[in-house]
Write an enzyme that holds these catalytic residues in place. Sequence first.
Site, mmCIF file in Angstrom:
data_model
loop_
_atom_site.group_PDB
_atom_site.id
_atom_site.type_symbol
_atom_site.label_atom_id
_atom_site.label_comp_id
_atom_site.label_asym_id
_atom_site.label_seq_id
_atom_site.Cartn_x
_atom_site.Cartn_y
_atom_site.Cartn_z
ATOM 1 N N ARG A 39 2.588 -7.725 5.407
ATOM 2 C CA ARG A 39 3.691 -8.150 6.278
ATOM 3 C C ARG A 39 3.157 -8.977 7.438
ATOM 4 N NH1 ARG A 39 5.641 -2.084 6.526
ATOM 5 N NH2 ARG A 39 3.446 -2.087 7.050
ATOM 6 N N ASN A 95 2.082 6.982 4.296
ATOM 7 C CA ASN A 95 2.570 8.361 4.276
ATOM 8 C C ASN A 95 3.581 8.486 5.412
ATOM 9 O OD1 ASN A 95 3.009 11.086 4.150
ATOM 10 N ND2 ASN A 95 0.852 11.655 4.023
ATOM 11 N N TYR A 154 6.771 10.190 -0.118
ATOM 12 C CA TYR A 154 5.391 9.774 -0.399
ATOM 13 C C TYR A 154 4.830 10.551 -1.588
ATOM 14 C CZ TYR A 154 0.464 8.659 0.820
ATOM 15 O OH TYR A 154 -0.855 8.228 0.822
HETATM 16 P P1 NAP Z 1 -3.471 1.084 6.223
HETATM 17 O O1 NAP Z 1 -4.754 1.093 6.967
HETATM 18 O O2 NAP Z 1 -2.202 1.344 6.955
HETATM 19 O O3 NAP Z 1 -3.325 -0.324 5.474
HETATM 20 C C1 NAP Z 1 -2.186 -0.571 4.686
HETATM 21 C C2 NAP Z 1 -2.098 -2.059 4.402
HETATM 22 O O4 NAP Z 1 -0.931 -2.290 3.594
HETATM 23 C C3 NAP Z 1 -1.949 -2.881 5.647
HETATM 24 O O5 NAP Z 1 -2.696 -4.077 5.497
HETATM 25 C C4 NAP Z 1 -0.444 -3.184 5.709
HETATM 26 O O6 NAP Z 1 -0.309 -4.425 6.340
HETATM 27 C C5 NAP Z 1 -0.068 -3.232 4.218
HETATM 28 N N1 NAP Z 1 1.308 -2.846 3.939
HETATM 29 C C6 NAP Z 1 1.851 -1.607 4.065
HETATM 30 N N2 NAP Z 1 3.158 -1.623 3.725
HETATM 31 C C7 NAP Z 1 3.428 -2.915 3.372
HETATM 32 C C8 NAP Z 1 4.609 -3.557 2.930
HETATM 33 N N3 NAP Z 1 5.780 -2.918 2.807
HETATM 34 N N4 NAP Z 1 4.545 -4.872 2.637
HETATM 35 C C9 NAP Z 1 3.392 -5.556 2.773
HETATM 36 N N5 NAP Z 1 2.244 -4.982 3.186
HETATM 37 C C10 NAP Z 1 2.267 -3.677 3.487
HETATM 38 O O7 NAP Z 1 -3.504 2.151 5.002
HETATM 39 P P2 NAP Z 1 -4.723 2.808 4.197
HETATM 40 O O8 NAP Z 1 -5.034 4.130 4.797
HETATM 41 O O9 NAP Z 1 -5.809 1.815 3.977
HETATM 42 O O10 NAP Z 1 -3.968 3.133 2.819
HETATM 43 C C11 NAP Z 1 -4.066 2.270 1.691
HETATM 44 C C12 NAP Z 1 -3.602 3.065 0.464
HETATM 45 O O11 NAP Z 1 -4.413 4.228 0.318
HETATM 46 C C13 NAP Z 1 -2.138 3.556 0.545
HETATM 47 O O12 NAP Z 1 -1.531 3.435 -0.726
HETATM 48 C C14 NAP Z 1 -2.295 5.018 0.916
HETATM 49 O O13 NAP Z 1 -1.216 5.793 0.444
HETATM 50 C C15 NAP Z 1 -3.588 5.367 0.193
HETATM 51 N N6 NAP Z 1 -4.268 6.550 0.756
HETATM 52 C C16 NAP Z 1 -4.996 6.493 1.894
HETATM 53 C C17 NAP Z 1 -5.651 7.644 2.363
HETATM 54 C C18 NAP Z 1 -6.529 7.634 3.595
HETATM 55 O O14 NAP Z 1 -7.159 8.655 3.868
HETATM 56 N N7 NAP Z 1 -6.625 6.545 4.323
HETATM 57 C C19 NAP Z 1 -5.521 8.862 1.669
HETATM 58 C C20 NAP Z 1 -4.762 8.881 0.514
HETATM 59 C C21 NAP Z 1 -4.149 7.724 0.061
HETATM 60 P P3 NAP Z 1 0.877 -4.809 7.320
HETATM 61 O O15 NAP Z 1 1.160 -3.613 8.174
HETATM 62 O O16 NAP Z 1 0.381 -5.972 8.039
HETATM 63 O O17 NAP Z 1 1.975 -5.149 6.400
#
Ligand code: NAP
Length: 272
Positions: A39, A95, A154
């Site tokens: 986004r 989440n 989620y």
């Molecule tokens: P993050 O740091 O919040 O990064 C998420 C990325 O996705 C950001 O670049 C965000 O960019 C983009 N994004 C989110 N919603 C969007 C939308 N509707 N349209 C376009 N872009 C979107 O998250 P993360 O922790 O790296 O998580 C990545 C994945 O890993 C997710 O699927 C999450 O469920 C999974 N996960 C993470 C963890 C953990 O411990 N970190 C644990 C379990 C699962 P913008 O905000 O600029 O759009």
Amino acid sequence: MDLGLQDKVALVTGGSKGIGLGIVRSLIAEGARVANVNRSEAEGRALEAEYSQQGHDCYFIQGDLTDTSACQNAVEQTLQRFGRIDVVVNNAGVNDGVGLEDGPAAFLESLKRNLIHYYAIVHFSLDALKKSKGCVINIGSKVCETGQGGTSGYAASKGGINGLTREWAVDLAAHGIRVNTVLPAETWTPLYEKCLAAMPDPAAAKAEIERLIPLGQRFTTIEELADMVVFLASPRSSHTTGQIIFVDGGYTHFDRKCTSPSDITSFGAAAD
Ligand code: NAP
């Protein structure tokens, strides 16, 4: 090991931050060309410029993936720019804490944030993936295996992603397309750090989570997650499909006793 990803084209959702950023960096390090959908523009444009200066492609596509037309546009722009798609990485998600009490409308919005665009991106990429005999890697979460409480949307989305991984692997095997999910539990990202920083004692909160992670009592790194994704994206994993691979230091499956602070580790050993 040469992963054979030189000049392959990867469409990554949410590649500007956190786990997605690690995946983008690892793919480019292996010679892949990347299209990155998010986004917000600032990080994506900066990443594009950084790699452009080094002669690499990290093509930024702006779009909110909760809008299905943005998913279609992301695929079309990737094809216009690169002419092919070899790898789809469905990673964007949040989440969002939509629980049982929040109601069906909020639940549906959560599915849009976390599940529907995984389907839409693969749907719109299908012809290109068939041509390239490409692959799909989904990013899941332990929450659909363990439950967390207060986050129905989620949990359902991530459970749906596991189901779709098996379903699409069957659907697409005849086309030579592999589909796998990499499932994190506790991965250390800037967002995670920010969330803990808002707690009364961030260091204690971090230590408490780390204690529950059997392998090394530490968070998974972004690079460890990305390395698994890049391996699954590569022809070096050519006979792996329909798998849900936990990159979590044993968090999800190991016996709870192994992270217990008390001395009960041998309790029940004879019976078990
Ligand atoms: P993050 O740091 O919040 O990064 C998420 C990325 O996705 C950001 O670049 C965000 O960019 C983009 N994004 C989110 N919603 C969007 C939308 N509707 N349209 C376009 N872009 C979107 O998250 P993360 O922790 O790296 O998580 C990545 C994945 O890993 C997710 O699927 C999450 O469920 C999974 N996960 C993470 C963890 C953990 O411990 N970190 C644990 C379990 C699962 P913008 O905000 O600029 O759009």
